[in-house]
Design an enzyme around this catalytic site. Structure first.
Site, PDB file in Angstrom:
ATOM      1  N   ASP A  14      26.287 -23.331 -57.268  1.00 43.10           N
ATOM      2  CA  ASP A  14      26.859 -22.275 -56.428  1.00 43.10           C
ATOM      3  C   ASP A  14      28.372 -22.206 -56.613  1.00 43.10           C
ATOM      4  O   ASP A  14      29.071 -23.210 -56.465  1.00 43.10           O
ATOM      5  CB  ASP A  14      26.515 -22.553 -54.959  1.00 43.10           C
ATOM      6  CG  ASP A  14      26.726 -21.344 -54.060  1.00 43.10           C
ATOM      7  OD1 ASP A  14      27.527 -20.480 -54.419  1.00 43.10           O
ATOM      8  OD2 ASP A  14      26.076 -21.286 -53.010  1.00 43.10           O
ATOM      9  N   HIS A  43      24.369 -19.410 -55.963  1.00 41.69           N
ATOM     10  CA  HIS A  43      24.436 -18.918 -54.593  1.00 41.69           C
ATOM     11  C   HIS A  43      23.171 -18.173 -54.168  1.00 41.69           C
ATOM     12  O   HIS A  43      22.766 -18.247 -53.020  1.00 41.69           O
ATOM     13  CB  HIS A  43      25.647 -18.001 -54.458  1.00 41.69           C
ATOM     14  CG  HIS A  43      26.067 -17.756 -53.036  1.00 41.69           C
ATOM     15  ND1 HIS A  43      26.496 -18.759 -52.208  1.00 41.69           N
ATOM     16  CD2 HIS A  43      26.120 -16.617 -52.305  1.00 41.69           C
ATOM     17  CE1 HIS A  43      26.818 -18.257 -51.023  1.00 41.69           C
ATOM     18  NE2 HIS A  43      26.583 -16.960 -51.052  1.00 41.69           N
ATOM     19  N   SER A  77      25.021 -18.272 -46.277  1.00 37.79           N
ATOM     20  CA  SER A  77      26.404 -18.148 -46.741  1.00 37.79           C
ATOM     21  C   SER A  77      27.331 -18.129 -45.521  1.00 37.79           C
ATOM     22  O   SER A  77      27.345 -19.082 -44.760  1.00 37.79           O
ATOM     23  CB  SER A  77      26.559 -16.910 -47.618  1.00 37.79           C
ATOM     24  OG  SER A  77      27.762 -16.933 -48.331  1.00 37.79           O
TER      25      SER A  77
END
Length: 702
Positions: free
Chosen positions: A638, A673, A553
């Site tokens: 995501d 995600h 991330s």
């Protein structure tokens, strides 16, 4: 597209043939990304498809998956072995420590082989017969993704509301059922945050609605059970799109509070749980003013940065509510050395969750002013307050762990200091005495000392020959705390040294640590990581050609920056769901999270921020040079880092890099995600990149 058909067949080819495969080539299509400061060329912008239905885009992603399959085919035996080793270190039928709330004991329990746990409760005693609240294995059947991310029992203990996601895009659905009968109510609310609170009437549910485009939680709503969703009452709407919103109850359950927050500002408004209609603001928002308030007895306790960069605790008597912040009185003053992370009020004392010297710890402060720290025996560790639902007790639950010690749940008596062990997380086949953990301080290029947590197996020589696996995150003020990971044991047993670089951008060393690693200081995060690597190599913890780096991330942004700035220092970089197209994303307010993050990265409408972000954005700085081997992961659904960011990055890297090192792009076509849901699915995903990493590092037996 003939190369697509070829990649589909080559997944079953021999390793030698796989090595000869041509990597997928994404088409280049001219496109100018507009900005207030001039347009930029983005030849892969076409890979963005918000509907996720574009056949050409999907064909490219599928081709990348087929190529990764082919390149990794020879590692399948090692991948299977790593998977089996990790599973062997997990107690499959493990259960949580029960906690008591409102006369019931709650816990979760995995069945052997299950990806998801059962959530249960028992009336009156932790050993009473169990009632299953959620049979998650059954709920997940038929779904490629499943997440139950919040649930709340009504005050009268009869009903339970929950938020579930079966797509992976974090657009949750609210449902309600009768616990005794199992009847699911027809009331269903879509596109909400996983954040649910009951009012005291046992009929009203407060929730946070999301904007359908940006997915920003922006409205606090009240739903009365049995009434149409169209009749739901809006309690508050946050119109500033740089703020997020949440709802919760105070420790004593007397108040329901709606909280809004940005990177640099908070505002909290509360109402009696019996009448959650007229909300009173605790303190109006101001830039660079943060606070969070809880209530117990006849006072509010508030954590705030007003006059205390590392936060302090203040109190506000109920009788002084109308006076606001002018009536706040210090309970725990601010400190340059101690960062207050959280707190929990009890009758007669407050438990404080704080950081000092790079470690997270607990201390107890009685109403009489006596302060008692909870002791630790290792150089690098983490403590954290556990579930403490009932304030009328002398016993505080907390967890302790390190890179060697499995997570242990304790309770400590605030009056006597007596400590009881409630549970040591079982790790079958693991002997902590075989491993060593250290805390070292690596000098950054500007002289700052960066804390580093290290673990390795005893017998690994510090002679500059070992492989190193280095991890960091370093954004949003999120700290990375050490802990035992069942999936890491197999790496340690093969002689890999593991290190967490606690770089600037987190808050391991206080708020200033964060300030020095975001906005116009963001590059400190990248250079800190690189300088930690060079220090560990110089100190002979690792061989210079045997270093792997990983981040996900915003930590994937870190990996992209490191890949551009110091590719020669790494044999392999693993970037999971990486935020790599910083400028284009931050220019687009329609993308989820963009507006929240102007105070994290900067608003590119402001040219100094635009220029600074452009100077480090991984996608914009890909160059015609040699890069290390790369493993990049993403999820098609995501909602936090859109799939097309890493897709474009990989496409540009393939077109520009001059080396022959492998570049693999793994796309979870049915995940968001966090990757695929389910504990065993995650282990399978991890085993793939772990096998690739060991092969690249030349670890014996891989």
């Amino acid at each position: 597209m003939r190369w697509l058909a070829a990649t589909g067949l080559m997944a079953l080819a021999s390793p030698a043939m796989a090595q000869q495969m041509t990597p997928p080539v994404a088409a280049k299509k001219p496109y100018q990304v507009p900005s207030p400061h001039g347009a930029r060329e983005d030849e892969y912008y076409w890979l963005r498809d918000d509907t996720r239905k574009n056949p050409e885009m999907l064909a490219y992603l599928n081709a990348e998956n087929a190529y990764a399959d082919a390149q990794l085919a020879a590692l399948k035996p090692l991948e299977a072995k790593l998977y089996a080793e990790t599973v062997a270190h997990i107690k499959q039928d493990d259960s949580s420590v029960p906690y008591r709330k409102n006369g019931y004991w709650y816990s979760s329990r995995f069945a052997t082989g299950a990806d998801y746990p059962l959530i249960e409760r028992r009336q009156g005693s932790a050993t009473a017969p169990a009632t299953i609240l959620f049979d998650q294995p059954a709920m997940a059947k038929g779904h490629n993704f499943f997440a139950l991310s919040d649930w709340a029992v009504s005050p009268d203990n009869r009903l339970v509301a929950w938020a579930e996601d079966t797509v992976g895009r974090r657009q949750y659905v609210l449902k309600v059922k009768d616990i005794a009968t199992g009847r699911i109510y027809e009331d269903t609310i879509t596109n909400i945050e996983p954040n649910i609170v009951w009012a005291a009437d046992n009929r009203t549910i407060l929730y946070i609605a999301k904007d359908p485009t940006t997915l920003r939680g922006y409205r606090a709503m009240a739903h009365v059970l049995g009434t149409p969703v169209s009749a739901d009452r809006m309690l508050y709407e946050e119109k500033d799109d740089s703020f997020s919103i949440g709802v919760g109850r105070t420790t004593d359950d007397r108040y329901i509070c709606i909280g809004v927050q940005s990177t640099v500002s908070d505002e909290q408004r509360c109402a009696p749980a019996a009448r959650p209609t007229a909300f009173t603001v605790i303190a109006p928002r101001e830039r660079e003013f943060r606070y969070s308030a809880d209530h117990l007895g006849h006072r509010w306790i508030i954590r705030t940065n007003r006059g205390a960069k590392n936060y302090k605790l203040v109190t506000l008597a109920d009788a002084d509510m109308a006076r606001g912040a002018a009536a706040w009185r210090d309970l725990v003053p601010g400190s340059d050395a101690v960062f207050i992370e959280a707190f929990k009020p009890f009758n007669g004392f407050v438990a404080i969750d704080q950081r000092e010297g790079g470690n997270r710890m607990i201390r107890l402060l009685t109403d009489a002013g006596k302060s008692v720290p909870v002791k630790a025996d290792e150089p690098a560790y983490r403590m954290g307050l556990s579930t403490n639902e009932e304030p009328d007790t002398l016993w505080v639950r907390y967890t302790y762990g390190s890179l060697v010690t499995p997570t242990t749940t304790y309770e400590i008596n605030a009056r006597t200091g007596e400590r009881r062990t409630l549970k040591v997380t079982p790790v079958p086949g693991y002997d902590p005495s075989l491993y060593v953990t250290e805390r070292v301080w690596a000098p950054a290029r500007d002289g700052t000392r960066i804390p580093v947590s290290i673990v390795y197996r005893k017998g690994v020589k510090r002679d500059g020959t070992a492989p190193l696996f280095q991890y960091a995150y370093g954004s949003y003020g999120i700290s990375t705390d050490p802990g035992v990971d069942a999936g890491r044991i197999g790496l340690l047993d093969r002689g890999v040294v593991y290190a967490i670089a606690h770089i600037r951008g987190g808050q391991e060393m206080g708020r200033g640590w964060y300030d020095d690693g975001h906005l116009l200081n963001k590059k400190n995060s990248f250079t800190d990581f690189i300088d930690v690597t060079r220090y560990l190599v110089a100190q002979k913890y690792a061989a210079p050609g045997r270093v792997a780096a990983m981040g996900g991330s915003a930590g994937g942004l870190l990996m992209g920056g490191v890949a551009n700035m110091a590719p020669q220092d790494y044999k392999l970089i693993i970037a999971q769901v990486p935020f790599v197209d910083v400028v284009t994303t931050m220019l687009d307010a329609s993308i989820p999270l963009t507006t929240f993050e102007y105070d994290e990265w900067g608003n590119p409408a402001n040219k100094p921020y635009y220029d600074y972000m452009l100077s480090y954005s991984p996608y914009d700085n890909v160059a015609g040079k040699a890069y290390p081997a790369l493993y990049v992961g993403t999820g098609l659904w995501d909602s936090q880092v859109q799939y097309y960011e890493p897709a474009k990055w990989v496409a540009r890297l393939r077109a520009k890099k001059t080396d022959t090192n492998p570049l693999l792009f793994r796309v979870n076509m049915e995940a968001g995600h966090g990757g695929k849901s389910g504990r065993f699915e995650r282990i399978r995903q991890n085993a793939e990149w772990q096998a690739f990493m060991l092969s690249q590092l030349g670890v014996a037996g891989s």
